[in-house]
Write a protein that holds these residues in place. Structure first.
Motif, PDB file in Angstrom:
ATOM      1  N   GLU A  40     -10.720   6.300  -1.165  1.00 39.17           N
ATOM      2  CA  GLU A  40     -10.518   7.569  -0.452  1.00 39.17           C
ATOM      3  C   GLU A  40      -9.591   8.518  -1.209  1.00 39.17           C
ATOM      4  O   GLU A  40      -9.341   9.622  -0.766  1.00 39.17           O
ATOM      5  N   LYS A  83      -6.366   8.689  -1.935  1.00 39.91           N
ATOM      6  CA  LYS A  83      -4.972   9.015  -1.620  1.00 39.91           C
ATOM      7  C   LYS A  83      -4.130   7.763  -1.380  1.00 39.91           C
ATOM      8  O   LYS A  83      -2.937   7.858  -1.142  1.00 39.91           O
ATOM      9  N   THR A  84      -4.761   6.598  -1.476  1.00 35.48           N
ATOM     10  CA  THR A  84      -4.063   5.333  -1.257  1.00 35.48           C
ATOM     11  C   THR A  84      -4.090   4.510  -2.541  1.00 35.48           C
ATOM     12  O   THR A  84      -5.119   4.397  -3.194  1.00 35.48           O
ATOM     13  N   VAL A  85      -2.932   3.940  -2.877  1.00 32.37           N
ATOM     14  CA  VAL A  85      -2.807   3.104  -4.069  1.00 32.37           C
ATOM     15  C   VAL A  85      -2.333   1.719  -3.623  1.00 32.37           C
ATOM     16  O   VAL A  85      -1.372   1.605  -2.852  1.00 32.37           O
ATOM     17  N   GLN A  86      -3.033   0.693  -4.094  1.00 34.53           N
ATOM     18  CA  GLN A  86      -2.627  -0.683  -3.844  1.00 34.53           C
ATOM     19  C   GLN A  86      -1.740  -1.114  -4.998  1.00 34.53           C
ATOM     20  O   GLN A  86      -2.195  -1.202  -6.140  1.00 34.53           O
ATOM     21  N   THR A 118       0.833  -1.190   0.000  1.00 35.84           N
ATOM     22  CA  THR A 118       0.000   0.000   0.000  1.00 35.84           C
ATOM     23  C   THR A 118       0.875   1.249   0.000  1.00 35.84           C
ATOM     24  O   THR A 118       1.812   1.350   0.787  1.00 35.84           O
ATOM     25  N   VAL A 119       0.559   2.172  -0.886  1.00 38.23           N
ATOM     26  CA  VAL A 119       1.253   3.460  -0.957  1.00 38.23           C
ATOM     27  C   VAL A 119       0.235   4.530  -0.580  1.00 38.23           C
ATOM     28  O   VAL A 119      -0.840   4.601  -1.180  1.00 38.23           O
ATOM     29  N   ILE A 120       0.572   5.351   0.412  1.00 40.56           N
ATOM     30  CA  ILE A 120      -0.330   6.416   0.844  1.00 40.56           C
ATOM     31  C   ILE A 120       0.318   7.757   0.531  1.00 40.56           C
ATOM     32  O   ILE A 120       1.404   8.059   1.018  1.00 40.56           O
ATOM     33  N   LEU A 138      -6.013   2.741  -7.526  1.00 42.46           N
ATOM     34  CA  LEU A 138      -6.384   3.814  -6.609  1.00 42.46           C
ATOM     35  C   LEU A 138      -7.586   3.381  -5.784  1.00 42.46           C
ATOM     36  O   LEU A 138      -8.607   2.962  -6.327  1.00 42.46           O
ATOM     37  N   LEU A 139      -7.477   3.485  -4.469  1.00 38.71           N
ATOM     38  CA  LEU A 139      -8.565   3.101  -3.579  1.00 38.71           C
ATOM     39  C   LEU A 139      -9.538   4.264  -3.396  1.00 38.71           C
ATOM     40  O   LEU A 139      -9.194   5.421  -3.676  1.00 38.71           O
ATOM     41  N   SER A 180       0.446  11.860   0.738  1.00 41.28           N
ATOM     42  CA  SER A 180       0.178  12.743   1.873  1.00 41.28           C
ATOM     43  C   SER A 180      -1.086  13.579   1.721  1.00 41.28           C
ATOM     44  O   SER A 180      -1.697  13.951   2.718  1.00 41.28           O
ATOM     45  N   ALA A 239      -4.777  11.681  -5.069  1.00 38.80           N
ATOM     46  CA  ALA A 239      -3.474  11.124  -5.454  1.00 38.80           C
ATOM     47  C   ALA A 239      -3.030  11.760  -6.761  1.00 38.80           C
ATOM     48  O   ALA A 239      -3.849  12.112  -7.606  1.00 38.80           O
TER      49      ALA A 239
END
Length: 64
Positions: free
Chosen positions: A40, A42-45, A2-4, A37-38, A6, A10
């Motif tokens: 919310e 700002k999070t990428v799986q 998971t990449v979040i 891209l998930l 800031s 995103a």
């Protein structure tokens, strides 16, 4: 993995696997197969055939 990012929203290109580079420190590049891209925004799986080693060191670079 998971990449979040800031900030919400995103960066453009966050789902383009060409923008990522995953490397074992002092080693070779590890292939990334997808970036999703998930909801919310700002999070990428990030997915791939990762075979992370215990106590291994890795570096993920994102270039947009």
């Amino acid at each position: 993995m998971t990449v979040i990012f800031s900030d919400p929203g995103a960066p453009a290109g966050a789902t383009n696997i060409a923008n990522y580079e995953l490397k074992a420190v002092g080693g070779s590049v590890i292939l990334i197969q997808s970036a999703v891209l998930l909801p919310e925004d700002k999070t990428v799986q990030v997915s791939g055939a990762f075979n992370f080693q215990v106590n291994g060191k890795y570096q993920l670079t994102f270039r947009n």
